[in-house]
Write an enzyme that holds these catalytic residues in place. Structure first.
Site, short mmCIF file in Angstrom:
data_model
loop_
_atom_site.label_atom_id
_atom_site.label_comp_id
_atom_site.label_asym_id
_atom_site.label_seq_id
_atom_site.Cartn_x
_atom_site.Cartn_y
_atom_site.Cartn_z
N SER A 144 -18.13 -3.27 4.28
CA SER A 144 -17.73 -1.86 4.33
C SER A 144 -17.82 -1.33 5.75
CB SER A 144 -18.68 -1.05 3.42
OG SER A 144 -18.66 0.33 3.73
N TYR A 157 -26.25 2.89 0.10
CA TYR A 157 -25.03 2.09 0.20
C TYR A 157 -24.95 1.41 1.57
CZ TYR A 157 -19.95 1.19 -0.09
OH TYR A 157 -18.69 0.61 -0.10
P1 NAP Z 1 -14.26 0.83 -7.82
O1 NAP Z 1 -12.87 1.32 -7.95
O2 NAP Z 1 -15.41 1.74 -8.15
O3 NAP Z 1 -14.42 -0.53 -8.66
C1 NAP Z 1 -15.67 -1.13 -8.69
C2 NAP Z 1 -15.58 -2.31 -9.61
O4 NAP Z 1 -16.87 -2.92 -9.69
C3 NAP Z 1 -15.17 -1.96 -11.02
O5 NAP Z 1 -14.30 -2.97 -11.53
C4 NAP Z 1 -16.48 -2.00 -11.79
O6 NAP Z 1 -16.21 -2.35 -13.11
C5 NAP Z 1 -17.23 -3.10 -11.07
N1 NAP Z 1 -18.68 -3.05 -11.15
C6 NAP Z 1 -19.51 -2.08 -10.70
N2 NAP Z 1 -20.79 -2.43 -10.92
C7 NAP Z 1 -20.76 -3.65 -11.55
C8 NAP Z 1 -21.76 -4.53 -12.02
N3 NAP Z 1 -23.06 -4.23 -11.93
N4 NAP Z 1 -21.37 -5.70 -12.58
C9 NAP Z 1 -20.06 -6.00 -12.70
N5 NAP Z 1 -19.06 -5.20 -12.26
C10 NAP Z 1 -19.42 -4.04 -11.68
O7 NAP Z 1 -14.53 0.37 -6.33
P2 NAP Z 1 -13.51 -0.14 -5.20
O8 NAP Z 1 -13.16 1.01 -4.33
O9 NAP Z 1 -12.44 -0.98 -5.81
O10 NAP Z 1 -14.51 -1.06 -4.36
C11 NAP Z 1 -14.67 -2.42 -4.66
C12 NAP Z 1 -15.63 -2.96 -3.61
O11 NAP Z 1 -15.15 -2.62 -2.31
C13 NAP Z 1 -17.03 -2.37 -3.71
O12 NAP Z 1 -17.97 -3.35 -3.33
C14 NAP Z 1 -17.02 -1.27 -2.64
O13 NAP Z 1 -18.31 -0.99 -2.15
C15 NAP Z 1 -16.16 -1.92 -1.60
N6 NAP Z 1 -15.50 -1.03 -0.66
C16 NAP Z 1 -14.72 0.00 -1.10
C17 NAP Z 1 -14.06 0.78 -0.15
C18 NAP Z 1 -13.17 1.93 -0.53
O14 NAP Z 1 -12.87 2.75 0.36
N7 NAP Z 1 -12.75 2.06 -1.77
C19 NAP Z 1 -14.20 0.51 1.20
C20 NAP Z 1 -15.04 -0.53 1.60
C21 NAP Z 1 -15.67 -1.29 0.66
P3 NAP Z 1 -17.05 -1.74 -14.36
O15 NAP Z 1 -17.48 -0.34 -13.96
O16 NAP Z 1 -16.13 -1.79 -15.52
O17 NAP Z 1 -18.19 -2.66 -14.50
C1 GCO Z 2 -18.03 7.02 1.57
C2 GCO Z 2 -17.02 6.02 1.10
C3 GCO Z 2 -17.14 4.74 1.90
C4 GCO Z 2 -16.14 3.74 1.41
C5 GCO Z 2 -16.21 2.46 2.15
C6 GCO Z 2 -15.86 2.60 3.60
O1 GCO Z 2 -18.55 7.75 0.72
O2 GCO Z 2 -18.25 7.07 2.78
O3 GCO Z 2 -17.16 5.76 -0.28
O4 GCO Z 2 -18.43 4.22 1.78
O5 GCO Z 2 -16.33 3.45 0.08
O6 GCO Z 2 -17.39 1.77 1.95
O7 GCO Z 2 -15.68 1.33 4.13
#
Ligand code: NAP
Ligand code: GCO
Length: 264
Positions: A144, A157
Site C-alpha cells: 500500500s 493499517y
Molecule cells: P475490498 O474491496 O475491501 O476487498 C477486500 C477483500 O478482502 C474482500 O474480497 C473481502 O472479502 C476480503 N477479506 C477481508 N478480510 C478477509 C479475511 N479475513 N479472510 C478472507 N478474505 C477477507 O478491498 P480492496 O480495495 O479490493 O483491497 C484489496 C487489497 O488491496 C487489500 O489488502 C487492501 O489493503 C489493498 N489496497 C487497497 C487499495 C485501495 O485503494 N483500494 C490501495 C492499496 C492497497 P469478504 O469480506 O467477503 O471476506
Molecule cells: C486510506 C486508504 C488507503 C488505501 C491504500 C492506499 O484510508 O488512506 O484506504 O489506505 O486503501 O492503502 O495505497
C-alpha cells in the site's frame, strides 16, 4: 523470449470475491492460470462465482477466513488435491479501520494487523512447503501507499502494511534459494469498496475533499482502477520476473514520486 504466460500454473488469490483481488485473479486467469480464491461469506462467494463465470473463468472458491490457520491449511491442501500445488499466492485479503489512534481500541488495532499482516504470513507458510519441493514459486503481497507513508486515522493499517513490506523482503531473503520469488505490489488510491467512503459526494453534490486531495496528489490526476493492477500482477506472477525478488512494485500513478499539485 520473455514469458508472461501462466499456462499450467495454479494461483490462489485471497479475498478475490471483488475489488482489486478479483481484477488480479481475472488477469492471472487470462494469462492461463487456474484460479482459486477465498472470502468469508457465502453471499460474496455466490456473487463472485457468477462474475467469474460471466468472464469464462472457472474459479474455485473457498469460504475461508485468512486468519484461520487450520482453515487456510485445509484450503491449500484441497487446492493441491484438486487443481494442483499452489504455484502463485497473491496475499490480497485486507481490511482497514479509519480511527484516530488515541481513540482506537487495542482489539480493533489487533484485528487490522491480524488480517493485513498475520494472515499473509499464515497463507505464505501454508504454500511454502509445496513451492520448496517444486523449487519454484511466486508469492505476491498486496502492500500500500501506507507501506511508505502515514496519514491520520490509519495507524493500524500503516503498521500492518509497513510490516508486510518487510515480511515480503524477509520471505525473499529466506526462500530465494528455493527459486521462490516474493515481491509486493503497492496499489495507489484505487476505486473499490474499501475506498468508497473517501470518494462519496458531499450532501451539496460537491466532491469529497479527500477525493480532490488524492487527485491533486496523483500526477496521473485520477484514482486508479482495479484494472490498473492487471498487467503488473501478471508480470510479478510470471517467469518474466524470476530475477525480481524482495521488491515492492508501486502502481500508484506517481503519488510516491510527487510533492503534490501547487496551489494556484
Ligand atoms: P475490498 O474491496 O475491501 O476487498 C477486500 C477483500 O478482502 C474482500 O474480497 C473481502 O472479502 C476480503 N477479506 C477481508 N478480510 C478477509 C479475511 N479475513 N479472510 C478472507 N478474505 C477477507 O478491498 P480492496 O480495495 O479490493 O483491497 C484489496 C487489497 O488491496 C487489500 O489488502 C487492501 O489493503 C489493498 N489496497 C487497497 C487499495 C485501495 O485503494 N483500494 C490501495 C492499496 C492497497 P469478504 O469480506 O467477503 O471476506
Ligand atoms: C486510506 C486508504 C488507503 C488505501 C491504500 C492506499 O484510508 O488512506 O484506504 O489506505 O486503501 O492503502 O495505497
Amino acid at each position: 523470449m520473455v514469458n508472461f504466460s501462466l499456462e499450467g500454473k495454479v494461483a490462489l488469490v485471497t479475498g478475490a470475491a471483488y475489488g482489486i483481488g478479483f481484477a488480479m485473479a481475472q488477469a492471472l486467469a487470462e494469462a492461463g492460470a487456474k484460479i482459486a480464491f477465498n472470502c468469508r461469506t457465502q453471499a460474496n462467494m455466490d456473487k463472485a462465482l457468477e462474475a467469474y463465470k460471466a468472464l469464462g473463468i472457472e474459479a474455485k472458491g473457498y469460504i475461508c477466513d485468512c486468519t484461520d490457520e487450520a482453515g487456510v491449511k485445509a484450503m491449500v491442501e484441497d487446492i493441491s488435491a484438486t487443481l494442483g500445488p499452489v504455484d502463485i499466492l497473491v496475499n490480497n485479503a485486507g481490511i482497514i479501520k479509519r480511527i484516530p489512534m488515541h481513540e482506537m481500541a487495542a482489539e480493533e488495532f489487533r484485528q487490522v494487523v491480524d488480517i493485513d499482516l498475520i494472515a499473509p504470513y499464515i497463507c505464505a507458510k501454508a504454500v511454502l512447503p509445496g513451492m520448496m519441493e517444486k523449487r519454484a514459486g511466486k508469492i505476491i503481497n498486496v502492500c500500500s501507499m501506507m507501506s511508505e507513508l502515514g496519514r491520520e486515522t490509519v495507524s493500524a493499517y500503516a503498521a500492518a502494511k509497513g510490516g508486510l513490506k518487510m515480511l515480503t523482503r524477509n520471505i525473499a531473503s529466506e526462500y530465494g534459494q528455493y527459486n521462490i520469488q516474493c515481491n509486493g505490489i503497492g496499489p495507489g488510491y484505487i476505486a473499490t469498496p474499501q475506498t468508497a467512503p473517501l470518494r462519496e459526494p458531499q450532501a451539496d453534490g460537491s466532491r469529497h475533499p479527500f477525493d480532490s486531495f488524492i487527485v491533486a496528489k496523483t500526477p496521473a490526476e485520477r484514482w486508479g482502477t482495479p484494472e490498473d493492477l492487471m498487467g503488473p500482477i501478471v508480470f510479478l506472477a510470471s517467469s518474466a520476473s524470476d530475477f525480481v525478488n524482495g521488491h515492492v512494485l508501486y502502481v500508484d500513478g506517481g503519488i510516491l514520486a510527487y510533492i503534490g499539485k501547487q496551489p494556484k
